[in-house]
Scaffold this motif. Structure first.
Motif, PDB file in Angstrom:
ATOM      1  N   ALA A  41     -11.711  42.076  12.750  1.00 25.33           N
ATOM      2  CA  ALA A  41     -12.882  41.272  12.083  1.00 25.33           C
ATOM      3  C   ALA A  41     -13.186  39.962  13.422  1.00 25.33           C
ATOM      4  O   ALA A  41     -13.951  39.289  13.490  1.00 25.33           O
ATOM      5  CB  ALA A  41     -11.913  40.206  11.151  1.00 25.33           C
ATOM      6  N   GLU A  42     -12.281  40.400  14.692  1.00 27.14           N
ATOM      7  CA  GLU A  42     -12.478  39.511  15.993  1.00 27.14           C
ATOM      8  C   GLU A  42     -13.442  40.980  16.716  1.00 27.14           C
ATOM      9  O   GLU A  42     -13.250  41.241  17.865  1.00 27.14           O
ATOM     10  CB  GLU A  42     -10.865  39.945  16.885  1.00 27.14           C
ATOM     11  N   HIS A  69      -7.457  43.534  16.234  1.00 29.92           N
ATOM     12  CA  HIS A  69      -8.215  42.657  15.064  1.00 29.92           C
ATOM     13  C   HIS A  69      -9.312  43.294  14.171  1.00 29.92           C
ATOM     14  O   HIS A  69     -10.477  43.036  15.201  1.00 29.92           O
ATOM     15  CB  HIS A  69      -8.060  41.223  14.809  1.00 29.92           C
ATOM     16  N   HIS A  97      -9.772  38.712  21.737  1.00 33.49           N
ATOM     17  CA  HIS A  97      -9.472  38.260  20.482  1.00 33.49           C
ATOM     18  C   HIS A  97      -9.999  36.678  20.185  1.00 33.49           C
ATOM     19  O   HIS A  97     -10.596  36.361  20.920  1.00 33.49           O
ATOM     20  CB  HIS A  97      -7.743  37.838  20.647  1.00 33.49           C
ATOM     21  N   ASN A  98     -10.214  36.613  18.617  1.00 38.14           N
ATOM     22  CA  ASN A  98     -10.963  35.654  18.220  1.00 38.14           C
ATOM     23  C   ASN A  98      -9.640  34.724  17.119  1.00 38.14           C
ATOM     24  O   ASN A  98      -9.231  35.682  16.618  1.00 38.14           O
ATOM     25  CB  ASN A  98     -12.003  35.488  17.278  1.00 38.14           C
ATOM     26  N   ARG A 120      -6.447  42.997  10.238  1.00 40.27           N
ATOM     27  CA  ARG A 120      -5.941  42.537  10.690  1.00 40.27           C
ATOM     28  C   ARG A 120      -4.422  43.131  11.097  1.00 40.27           C
ATOM     29  O   ARG A 120      -3.954  43.579  11.253  1.00 40.27           O
ATOM     30  CB  ARG A 120      -5.942  40.892  10.565  1.00 40.27           C
ATOM     31  N   SER A 131     -10.987  43.563  20.101  1.00 30.48           N
ATOM     32  CA  SER A 131     -11.530  44.165  19.044  1.00 30.48           C
ATOM     33  C   SER A 131     -10.117  45.015  17.923  1.00 30.48           C
ATOM     34  O   SER A 131      -9.981  45.669  17.449  1.00 30.48           O
ATOM     35  CB  SER A 131     -12.645  44.695  18.054  1.00 30.48           C
ATOM     36  N   GLU A 148      -8.869  34.233  23.400  1.00 31.74           N
ATOM     37  CA  GLU A 148      -9.592  33.602  22.203  1.00 31.74           C
ATOM     38  C   GLU A 148     -11.232  33.206  22.164  1.00 31.74           C
ATOM     39  O   GLU A 148     -10.766  31.613  22.959  1.00 31.74           O
ATOM     40  CB  GLU A 148      -8.591  32.602  21.574  1.00 31.74           C
ATOM     41  N   SER A 176     -14.651  32.579  16.626  1.00 32.01           N
ATOM     42  CA  SER A 176     -14.458  32.679  15.303  1.00 32.01           C
ATOM     43  C   SER A 176     -14.758  34.339  15.006  1.00 32.01           C
ATOM     44  O   SER A 176     -15.443  34.534  15.433  1.00 32.01           O
ATOM     45  CB  SER A 176     -15.321  31.478  14.246  1.00 32.01           C
ATOM     46  N   GLN A 177     -14.058  34.406  14.224  1.00 36.88           N
ATOM     47  CA  GLN A 177     -13.995  36.192  13.722  1.00 36.88           C
ATOM     48  C   GLN A 177     -14.999  36.106  13.152  1.00 36.88           C
ATOM     49  O   GLN A 177     -16.273  35.658  12.438  1.00 36.88           O
ATOM     50  CB  GLN A 177     -12.447  36.561  13.374  1.00 36.88           C
ATOM     51  N   GLU A 178     -15.922  37.122  12.787  1.00 39.50           N
ATOM     52  CA  GLU A 178     -17.099  37.479  11.974  1.00 39.50           C
ATOM     53  C   GLU A 178     -18.510  37.226  12.273  1.00 39.50           C
ATOM     54  O   GLU A 178     -18.986  37.822  11.386  1.00 39.50           O
ATOM     55  CB  GLU A 178     -16.326  37.522  10.635  1.00 39.50           C
ATOM     56  N   GLN A 211     -16.433  39.688  18.909  1.00 42.27           N
ATOM     57  CA  GLN A 211     -17.258  38.751  19.905  1.00 42.27           C
ATOM     58  C   GLN A 211     -16.817  39.500  20.637  1.00 42.27           C
ATOM     59  O   GLN A 211     -17.790  39.543  21.700  1.00 42.27           O
ATOM     60  CB  GLN A 211     -16.679  36.998  19.692  1.00 42.27           C
TER      61      GLN A 211
END
Length: 375
Positions: free
Chosen positions: A45-46, A43, A173-174, A91, A41, A244, A247-249, A48
């Protein structure tokens, strides 16, 4: 069993002067082995990766390890808390505009100077220890710069100091709307098949600001310098990856368990686990070099229907997306189909249906090759 400890690292201060801290979870085995660093995380929004780390912690409570594993979930609390309505805008550093994953540090001059101090008879353990001390001292100097540093750089360098102690660095990441893929340094290509990830991007010894590059570019460059100096191969067995994981969020505990098992399969192959039976899946994996990982930009703005899901195979000329132009709804210019310029695999696409011209619509594998064929 493993020794467990938990501490906190101050990574920033908010406008009230209060410290913003992230938790560090450490597991130390009773036997010597590699040091591992895993964060998530960077970023906002990432998210997961936090679930993946949760599953890793639950497993490591019971699974003996060799060496040491440090886990840092939610490593950027500033980014996580930058919200606009229901969206996380984490981000970029909101003060200076810097991508949170581009403030790490690579110092080729330090590598060159250090290489001159290495004697051919010096042990690998001694070289690695001295190089880590030199690198962390340089990071300290930057953090204490008279003129200061931007927020993203400060946070990145504090994390990099932790990561540079490790033999294995994994940054979770995502993508926006994405399928699983992994960035792998070219010299560690063989390790790509140890993760249960179908799409592999092989990256050169070029620094672009990310944590994996800030790790492997230093060691890769030092290996090349010493190999040339002594006319024999030198390898420090340090690897770094960006994973990766979709998906984010959004988060999924089931998908998080899959990725935790994937990481454990890699760690088991690297001698980090004791008497474990984690093995990489027999699966199809395809790879591209970084120059064949292409971005498809939109030529026009509009409202987009994404027709090609991430991870699918698309032939040249087949439809990737359909764009609606609300200013032309009464005529044949109301819609336009965007077609694949070549055979490709879409890996991720823009998260919104509303796009401006020049938007990064898709990122795609082109000229990909089979890495493992699977069953």
């Amino acid at each position: 069993m493993n020794q467990f400890s938990k501490e906190y690292l101050v990574v920033a201060q908010n406008a009230s002067g209060r410290n913003m801290k992230v938790p560090l979870y450490r597991f130390k085995g009773s036997k010597p082995g590699p040091k591992v660093y895993i964060q998530s995380s960077i970023h906002g929004a990432e998210v997961q990766g936090n679930v993946v780390i949760y599953h890793l912690i639950q497993t490591l409570k019971e699974l003996p390890i060799s060496g040491e594993i440090t886990l840092v979930p939610n490593c950027n609390p500033v980014g996580t808390n930058i919200k606009a309505g229901e969206y996380t805008l984490g981000r970029f550093d909101p003060i200076n505009g810097t991508n949170w994953n581009r403030g790490y540090y690579f110092d080729p001059q330090l590598v060159n100077q250090f290489a001159e101090t290495v004697d051919e008879q010096e042990s690998q353990a001694s070289i690695k220890s001295r190089f880590r001390d030199a690198m962390k001292a340089q990071i300290d100097n930057r953090l204490n710069s008279t003129w200061g540093l931007g927020l993203a750089q400060q946070l990145n360098l504090k994390l990099q100091q932790l990561a540079f102690d490790a033999d294995i660095v994994i940054d979770l990441h995502n993508g926006p709307v994405s399928t699983r893929h992994i960035y792998v340094p070219e010299y560690a290509k063989a390790s790509a098949s140890l993760f249960n990830i179908p799409h592999v991007i092989l990256i050169p010894n070029v620094f672009a600001g990310a944590l994996d590059e800030a790790t492997f570019c230093h060691w890769w460059t030092l290996q090349e310098k010493l190999s040339s100096k002594y006319q024999k191969p030198v390898a420090f067995d340090v690897e770094a990856f960006t994973l990766e994981m979709g998906s984010q969020e959004v988060i999924s505990f089931d998908e998080g368990k899959y990725d935790a098992v994937s990481i454990l399969s890699y760690l088991n192959a690297k001698g980090c686990l004791v008497d474990a039976d984690y093995q990489p899946k027999n699966m199809l994996r395809v790879a591209v070099t970084l120059d064949n990982y292409k971005i498809l930009y939109t030529q026009q703005g509009g409202i987009v229907d994404y027709l090609a899901p991430p991870g699918s195979r698309v032939k040249q000329g087949e439809a990737l997306a359909r764009i609606l132009n609300v200013d032309e709804l009464e005529n044949e210019r109301a819609t336009e189909t965007i077609k694949a310029p070549c055979d490709l695999i879409p890996i991720l696409h823009f998260p919104s249906a509303s796009v401006l011209s020049g938007t990064q619509l898709y990122k795609c594998f082109t000229h990909y090759v089979t890495l493992t064929a699977g069953a």
